[in-house]
Design a protein around this motif. Structure first.
Motif, mmCIF file in Angstrom:
data_model
loop_
_atom_site.group_PDB
_atom_site.id
_atom_site.type_symbol
_atom_site.label_atom_id
_atom_site.label_comp_id
_atom_site.label_asym_id
_atom_site.label_seq_id
_atom_site.Cartn_x
_atom_site.Cartn_y
_atom_site.Cartn_z
ATOM 1 N N PRO A 25 0.812 -1.232 0.000
ATOM 2 C CA PRO A 25 0.000 0.000 0.000
ATOM 3 C C PRO A 25 0.836 1.269 0.000
ATOM 4 N N CYS A 26 1.950 1.266 0.766
ATOM 5 C CA CYS A 26 2.736 2.509 0.815
ATOM 6 C C CYS A 26 3.400 2.779 -0.530
ATOM 7 N N THR A 27 3.829 1.707 -1.218
ATOM 8 C CA THR A 27 4.408 1.884 -2.552
ATOM 9 C C THR A 27 3.350 2.410 -3.516
ATOM 10 N N TYR A 28 2.136 1.872 -3.381
ATOM 11 C CA TYR A 28 1.040 2.270 -4.256
ATOM 12 C C TYR A 28 0.724 3.750 -4.059
ATOM 13 N N ILE A 29 0.710 4.184 -2.791
ATOM 14 C CA ILE A 29 0.427 5.603 -2.517
ATOM 15 C C ILE A 29 1.544 6.469 -3.093
ATOM 16 N N LYS A 30 2.770 5.969 -2.989
ATOM 17 C CA LYS A 30 3.903 6.712 -3.565
ATOM 18 C C LYS A 30 3.727 6.852 -5.076
ATOM 19 N N LEU A 31 3.290 5.764 -5.700
ATOM 20 C CA LEU A 31 3.054 5.792 -7.150
ATOM 21 C C LEU A 31 1.982 6.810 -7.507
ATOM 22 N N LEU A 32 0.911 6.816 -6.702
ATOM 23 C CA LEU A 32 -0.187 7.740 -6.980
ATOM 24 C C LEU A 32 0.253 9.191 -6.785
ATOM 25 N N SER A 33 1.222 9.388 -5.878
ATOM 26 C CA SER A 33 1.634 10.763 -5.609
ATOM 27 C C SER A 33 2.530 11.319 -6.707
ATOM 28 N N LEU A 34 3.082 10.422 -7.562
ATOM 29 C CA LEU A 34 3.962 10.889 -8.646
ATOM 30 C C LEU A 34 3.272 11.936 -9.528
ATOM 31 N N PRO A 35 2.086 11.625 -10.077
ATOM 32 C CA PRO A 35 1.473 12.626 -10.952
ATOM 33 C C PRO A 35 0.574 13.598 -10.200
ATOM 34 N N PHE A 36 0.583 13.563 -8.855
ATOM 35 C CA PHE A 36 -0.401 14.321 -8.084
ATOM 36 C C PHE A 36 -0.301 15.831 -8.325
ATOM 37 N N ALA A 37 0.926 16.362 -8.240
ATOM 38 C CA ALA A 37 1.100 17.814 -8.386
ATOM 39 C C ALA A 37 0.621 18.266 -9.759
ATOM 40 N N PHE A 38 1.002 17.485 -10.743
ATOM 41 C CA PHE A 38 0.635 17.774 -12.126
ATOM 42 C C PHE A 38 -0.885 17.853 -12.290
ATOM 43 N N ILE A 39 -1.594 16.888 -11.695
ATOM 44 C CA ILE A 39 -3.051 16.848 -11.820
ATOM 45 C C ILE A 39 -3.695 17.956 -10.993
ATOM 46 N N MET A 40 -3.110 18.218 -9.822
ATOM 47 C CA MET A 40 -3.642 19.266 -8.955
ATOM 48 C C MET A 40 -3.661 20.606 -9.689
ATOM 49 N N VAL A 41 -2.582 20.908 -10.408
ATOM 50 C CA VAL A 41 -2.493 22.177 -11.139
ATOM 51 C C VAL A 41 -3.603 22.259 -12.176
ATOM 52 N N SER A 42 -3.798 21.167 -12.935
ATOM 53 C CA SER A 42 -4.841 21.244 -13.969
ATOM 54 C C SER A 42 -6.224 21.331 -13.338
ATOM 55 N N THR A 43 -6.433 20.641 -12.199
ATOM 56 C CA THR A 43 -7.747 20.707 -11.552
ATOM 57 C C THR A 43 -8.023 22.115 -11.040
ATOM 58 N N LEU A 44 -7.016 22.719 -10.387
ATOM 59 C CA LEU A 44 -7.204 24.062 -9.844
ATOM 60 C C LEU A 44 -7.530 25.057 -10.947
ATOM 61 N N SER A 45 -6.900 24.872 -12.113
ATOM 62 C CA SER A 45 -7.163 25.835 -13.178
ATOM 63 C C SER A 45 -8.546 25.626 -13.783
#
Lengths: 258, 213
Positions: free
Chosen positions: A60-80
């Protein structure tokens, strides 16, 4: 070195047929894109996440790490998407900042839309996380071969994949050496260091490619690599399981009470 | 520079793949077999260079180097862009496999445009190295702007809700275009000094596949 590559060889599904894994993730992905709803996106996200952790046995911790890889990128597009630019009459409660005649603000509509895009993007990524990190690159290439992707293109993918690791080590070493010598201390300095780094990578790789080609020719290279693929066949119980899974997702889409 | 998974609707995904397939087919025709190692090695070099993050004030950007890819590789640069994006999608989930087609078209086209513009001035400016490098830098910066415009137009066209996203995206990419232009200028200058055949395109292949005596 790259986390995804390590997982690809150590998870529970490494030996499975790549097409079998694609049979699970691709239809789920299409469902998310076509259904266009937060509810379906979330459900598929949960189902696939359970499969990734429970069946592929990715921690699970590896999976969460994987999910966090594109997180910033997606957050920026969502906020915009959530924060919208508006001119003229606009509910004052929603306004954040005025810029001349324009307002930056958040509306219920834009919030819903942003949430939808966020959920959709994340569940799509989850679907791919069921496939790409559980499948070694050689299996992906085998799948591409069966999909009749041109040989030259597969060759390029194989070679580039190999070189990425070599050059990444090299680039990191040079980068560290430059950093230690305060090469990135000032803005002008970092521009200079970065351009030196990029040009050395080019020159090095160009010389390397010539030598590599000669070495290949000396070993009888005729323009293609022949690799032995060991894949386990897809069996009936597996196919049945996949069918049941998709029926379940389909039932969710048309809103059957389960 | 890439559109992520799940943002575009189905018709744009399919359209992107159709256009990307056409571009790839043309590039594959132009590619000679003995060039495969060169294109792949350079493709990997571009990929690795784009992994390096660069600090500007509070944020960090990473280079795309599509202008340089076009200048050094020419028409096969489409293949380098396609495989590079494929790996970014597979290994880092930047971009995505459904939007691979669209991203290849936007970035590949600007790489080709830079290559075309640069090859127009290359012969005329071969003697004046600084001027040639400056031209390369300017074209690379413009190439980024071209790709940005295409992505922004796609986002704005595909849904009205993305207009804000398109504007935001354009502003951030404008900064990148300037940095990328400066870096490309410096890199081309260095390469002209150390290994001019990479830029001037007169490099004979070290070994040929089918001229064995």
């Amino acid at each position: 070195m790259f986390i995804i590559d390590r997982i690809a060889y150590t998870n529970n599904l490494t030996e499975r047929h790549p097409a079998g894994k694609a049979l699970i993730s691709l239809p789920a992905l299409v469902t998310i894109l076509l259904a266009d709803s937060i509810y379906i996106g979330l459900s598929v996200f949960i189902i696939i996440s359970v499969l990734i952790i429970g069946w592929a046995k990715i921690k699970p911790c590896t999976y969460i790490k994987l999910l966090s890889l594109p997180f910033a990128f997606i957050m920026v597009s969502t906020l915009s998407i959530v924060i919208i630019l508006h001119k003229g009459s606009f509910n004052p409660a929603n306004r954040l900042i005025n810029i001349g005649p324009y307002y930056l603000g958040v509306t219920d509509e834009s919030l819903t839309k942003g949430l939808l895009i966020f959920v959709k993007t994340f569940s799509c990524i989850t679907c791919f996380y069921f496939f790409t990190p559980t499948t070694p690159m050689t299996d992906i290439l085998y799948l591409l071969k069966r999909m009749h992707v041109p040989e030259v293109l597969r060759e390029l993918i194989l070679l580039i994949y190999r070189y990425i690791f070599i050059f990444n080590t090299y680039a990191k070493t040079v980068h560290t050496a430059q950093k230690v010598r305060l090469g990135y201390g000032t803005f002008a300095g970092s521009l200079h260091s970065l351009s030196m780094l990029v040009s050395t990578i080019f020159i090095k790789s160009y010389t390397f490619s010539g030598k590599y080609f000669q070495a290949l020719r000396a070993r009888g290279y005729e323009g293609s690599f022949r690799v032995i693929h060991n894949v386990t066949p897809i069996r009936l119980p597996f196919l049945t399981g996949v069918g049941v899974l998709h029926l379940l997702i389909f039932a969710l889409v048309i809103g059957l009470p389960l | 520079m890439h559109i992520s998974e799940g943002v575009l609707s189905a018709e744009y995904v399919v359209g992107g793949y159709v256009a990307a397939t056409a571009l790839t087919a043309v590039a594959l025709k132009k590619l000679k077999k003995e060039d495969i190692p060169k294109v792949s090695v350079m493709g990997a070099a571009f990929f690795v260079s784009s992994l390096i993050h660069f600090k500007i004030g509070p944020t960090s950007v990473h280079l795309t180097l599509i202008g340089l890819t076009g200048i050094v590789l020419g028409a096969p640069s489409i293949l380098a862009v396609l495989t590079g994006l494929f790996f970014q999608a597979v290994m880092f989930q930047h971009g995505g496999l459904t939007t691979l087609g669209v991203n290849t078209v936007t970035m590949g086209c600007s790489a080709l445009a830079v290559y075309y513009a640069f090859s127009q001035v290359r012969a005329k400016l071969a003697g004046k190295k600084t001027l040639l490098a400056a031209a390369g830098g300017v074209f690379s910066g413009l190439g980024i702007l071209l790709a940005t415009l295409m992505v922004a137009a796609l986002l704005a066209l595909s849904s009205e809700a993305f207009t804000g996203m398109a504007v935001f995206f354009s502003i951030s990419q404008g900064i990148l275009a300037i940095v990328e232009g400066v870096i490309s200028f410096l890199v081309i200058q260095q390469l002209l000094r150390i290994k001019p055949e990479l830029i001037l395109g007169k490099s004979p292949p070290l070994t040929r596949l089918h001229d064995d005596r």
